[in-house]
Design a protein around this motif. Sequence first.
Motif, PDB file in Angstrom:
ATOM      1  N   MET A 208       0.850  -1.180   0.000  1.00 43.10           N
ATOM      2  CA  MET A 208       0.000   0.000   0.000  1.00 43.10           C
ATOM      3  C   MET A 208       0.891   1.237   0.000  1.00 43.10           C
ATOM      4  O   MET A 208       1.903   1.282   0.685  1.00 43.10           O
ATOM      5  CB  MET A 208      -0.891   0.028   1.234  1.00 43.10           C
ATOM      6  CG  MET A 208      -1.914  -1.099   1.302  1.00 43.10           C
ATOM      7  SD  MET A 208      -3.137  -1.062  -0.009  1.00 43.10           S
ATOM      8  CE  MET A 208      -4.115   0.316   0.463  1.00 43.10           C
ATOM      9  N   GLY A 209       0.487   2.220  -0.780  1.00 41.39           N
ATOM     10  CA  GLY A 209       1.210   3.479  -0.824  1.00 41.39           C
ATOM     11  C   GLY A 209       0.314   4.600  -0.331  1.00 41.39           C
ATOM     12  O   GLY A 209      -0.885   4.614  -0.594  1.00 41.39           O
ATOM     13  N   GLU A 210       0.907   5.546   0.387  1.00 41.64           N
ATOM     14  CA  GLU A 210       0.171   6.706   0.890  1.00 41.64           C
ATOM     15  C   GLU A 210       0.471   7.904   0.001  1.00 41.64           C
ATOM     16  O   GLU A 210       1.632   8.195  -0.299  1.00 41.64           O
ATOM     17  CB  GLU A 210       0.593   7.013   2.325  1.00 41.64           C
ATOM     18  CG  GLU A 210      -0.086   8.233   2.903  1.00 41.64           C
ATOM     19  CD  GLU A 210       0.432   8.582   4.288  1.00 41.64           C
ATOM     20  OE1 GLU A 210      -0.015   9.597   4.821  1.00 41.64           O
ATOM     21  OE2 GLU A 210       1.277   7.848   4.820  1.00 41.64           O
TER      22      GLU A 210
ATOM     23  N   PHE B  11       3.481   8.603  -4.232  1.00 45.59           N
ATOM     24  CA  PHE B  11       3.189   7.673  -3.142  1.00 45.59           C
ATOM     25  C   PHE B  11       4.416   7.477  -2.251  1.00 45.59           C
ATOM     26  O   PHE B  11       5.537   7.377  -2.745  1.00 45.59           O
ATOM     27  CB  PHE B  11       2.786   6.302  -3.705  1.00 45.59           C
ATOM     28  CG  PHE B  11       1.528   6.332  -4.501  1.00 45.59           C
ATOM     29  CD1 PHE B  11       0.296   6.236  -3.878  1.00 45.59           C
ATOM     30  CD2 PHE B  11       1.560   6.440  -5.882  1.00 45.59           C
ATOM     31  CE1 PHE B  11      -0.882   6.244  -4.610  1.00 45.59           C
ATOM     32  CE2 PHE B  11       0.398   6.453  -6.624  1.00 45.59           C
ATOM     33  CZ  PHE B  11      -0.823   6.367  -5.987  1.00 45.59           C
ATOM     34  N   ARG B  12       4.167   7.391  -0.940  1.00 42.40           N
ATOM     35  CA  ARG B  12       5.207   6.987   0.012  1.00 42.40           C
ATOM     36  C   ARG B  12       4.904   5.534   0.374  1.00 42.40           C
ATOM     37  O   ARG B  12       3.762   5.185   0.669  1.00 42.40           O
ATOM     38  CB  ARG B  12       5.190   7.868   1.259  1.00 42.40           C
ATOM     39  CG  ARG B  12       6.209   7.416   2.297  1.00 42.40           C
ATOM     40  CD  ARG B  12       6.262   8.255   3.555  1.00 42.40           C
ATOM     41  NE  ARG B  12       5.051   8.989   3.812  1.00 42.40           N
ATOM     42  CZ  ARG B  12       5.007  10.261   4.210  1.00 42.40           C
ATOM     43  NH1 ARG B  12       6.107  10.929   4.394  1.00 42.40           N
ATOM     44  NH2 ARG B  12       3.849  10.844   4.443  1.00 42.40           N
TER      45      ARG B  12
ATOM     46  N   ALA C  42       7.646   7.609  -4.728  1.00 40.35           N
ATOM     47  CA  ALA C  42       7.710   7.503  -6.185  1.00 40.35           C
ATOM     48  C   ALA C  42       6.348   7.836  -6.767  1.00 40.35           C
ATOM     49  O   ALA C  42       5.320   7.683  -6.111  1.00 40.35           O
ATOM     50  CB  ALA C  42       8.129   6.103  -6.610  1.00 40.35           C
ATOM     51  N   SER C  43       6.360   8.294  -8.000  1.00 43.52           N
ATOM     52  CA  SER C  43       5.105   8.534  -8.718  1.00 43.52           C
ATOM     53  C   SER C  43       4.906   7.408  -9.723  1.00 43.52           C
ATOM     54  O   SER C  43       5.747   6.527  -9.862  1.00 43.52           O
ATOM     55  CB  SER C  43       5.140   9.884  -9.440  1.00 43.52           C
ATOM     56  OG  SER C  43       5.993   9.807 -10.562  1.00 43.52           O
ATOM     57  N   THR C  44       3.817   7.472 -10.443  1.00 35.32           N
ATOM     58  CA  THR C  44       3.560   6.467 -11.470  1.00 35.32           C
ATOM     59  C   THR C  44       4.302   6.794 -12.765  1.00 35.32           C
ATOM     60  O   THR C  44       4.414   5.941 -13.628  1.00 35.32           O
ATOM     61  CB  THR C  44       2.059   6.390 -11.790  1.00 35.32           C
ATOM     62  OG1 THR C  44       1.636   7.664 -12.280  1.00 35.32           O
ATOM     63  CG2 THR C  44       1.267   5.995 -10.572  1.00 35.32           C
TER      64      THR C  44
ATOM     65  N   VAL D 170       6.265   3.580  -9.705  1.00 38.69           N
ATOM     66  CA  VAL D 170       5.365   2.528  -9.237  1.00 38.69           C
ATOM     67  C   VAL D 170       4.190   2.431 -10.193  1.00 38.69           C
ATOM     68  O   VAL D 170       3.992   3.294 -11.049  1.00 38.69           O
ATOM     69  CB  VAL D 170       4.867   2.816  -7.795  1.00 38.69           C
ATOM     70  CG1 VAL D 170       6.024   2.827  -6.832  1.00 38.69           C
ATOM     71  CG2 VAL D 170       4.081   4.111  -7.725  1.00 38.69           C
ATOM     72  N   ARG D 171       3.399   1.386 -10.068  1.00 35.93           N
ATOM     73  CA  ARG D 171       2.161   1.232 -10.842  1.00 35.93           C
ATOM     74  C   ARG D 171       1.005   1.127  -9.874  1.00 35.93           C
ATOM     75  O   ARG D 171       1.127   0.557  -8.791  1.00 35.93           O
ATOM     76  CB  ARG D 171       2.207  -0.033 -11.703  1.00 35.93           C
ATOM     77  CG  ARG D 171       3.148   0.062 -12.859  1.00 35.93           C
ATOM     78  CD  ARG D 171       3.042  -1.123 -13.797  1.00 35.93           C
ATOM     79  NE  ARG D 171       3.338  -2.367 -13.109  1.00 35.93           N
ATOM     80  CZ  ARG D 171       2.600  -3.464 -13.210  1.00 35.93           C
ATOM     81  NH1 ARG D 171       1.535  -3.499 -13.962  1.00 35.93           N
ATOM     82  NH2 ARG D 171       2.932  -4.553 -12.552  1.00 35.93           N
ATOM     83  N   GLN D 172      -0.126   1.654 -10.288  1.00 36.92           N
ATOM     84  CA  GLN D 172      -1.335   1.531  -9.484  1.00 36.92           C
ATOM     85  C   GLN D 172      -2.105   0.291  -9.923  1.00 36.92           C
ATOM     86  O   GLN D 172      -1.987  -0.154 -11.055  1.00 36.92           O
ATOM     87  CB  GLN D 172      -2.227   2.758  -9.676  1.00 36.92           C
ATOM     88  CG  GLN D 172      -1.599   4.028  -9.159  1.00 36.92           C
ATOM     89  CD  GLN D 172      -2.551   5.174  -9.347  1.00 36.92           C
ATOM     90  OE1 GLN D 172      -3.569   5.247  -8.688  1.00 36.92           O
ATOM     91  NE2 GLN D 172      -2.212   6.054 -10.265  1.00 36.92           N
ATOM     92  N   ASN D 173      -2.892  -0.225  -9.020  1.00 35.59           N
ATOM     93  CA  ASN D 173      -3.719  -1.389  -9.330  1.00 35.59           C
ATOM     94  C   ASN D 173      -5.080  -0.886  -9.798  1.00 35.59           C
ATOM     95  O   ASN D 173      -6.058  -0.905  -9.064  1.00 35.59           O
ATOM     96  CB  ASN D 173      -3.862  -2.285  -8.100  1.00 35.59           C
ATOM     97  CG  ASN D 173      -4.617  -3.551  -8.415  1.00 35.59           C
ATOM     98  OD1 ASN D 173      -4.792  -3.911  -9.575  1.00 35.59           O
ATOM     99  ND2 ASN D 173      -5.092  -4.225  -7.391  1.00 35.59           N
TER     100      ASN D 173
END
Length: 114
Positions: free
Chosen positions: A1-3, A27-28, A39-41, A68-71
Amino acid sequence: MGEVVHVYAWDGWNPWDGVTTDYSPVFRYRFTDGEMTQASTGQSSPNWNFPVGSRHEIFFTPDRKRDVRQNNFEQLWAVPAVIAAMGLVLLVPAFIATFLVLRWLRAPPRVAHG
């Protein structure tokens, strides 16, 4: 999980909505070595205006710190879906061209009269 710790915003455009505001959340998250990192997407979307502090499922590469990638649909399935749609659209002219080339190859040779 990223915040979500920050959300970048800028003017954008897409063929479905026209002029939009695009958002790119940062996201952290806890990296595999246990250290917190951000990191961002590396991408943006009008749908990603997440509140700072909200938590979202993300994917990251465990051996390197990078985007990162989002789900979600946009990041996991949108690009392959668009490529598949473009491929299907291009099949029509490909079939027409194939039909014309095969017809040309089957035609009897022309003899010059002189």
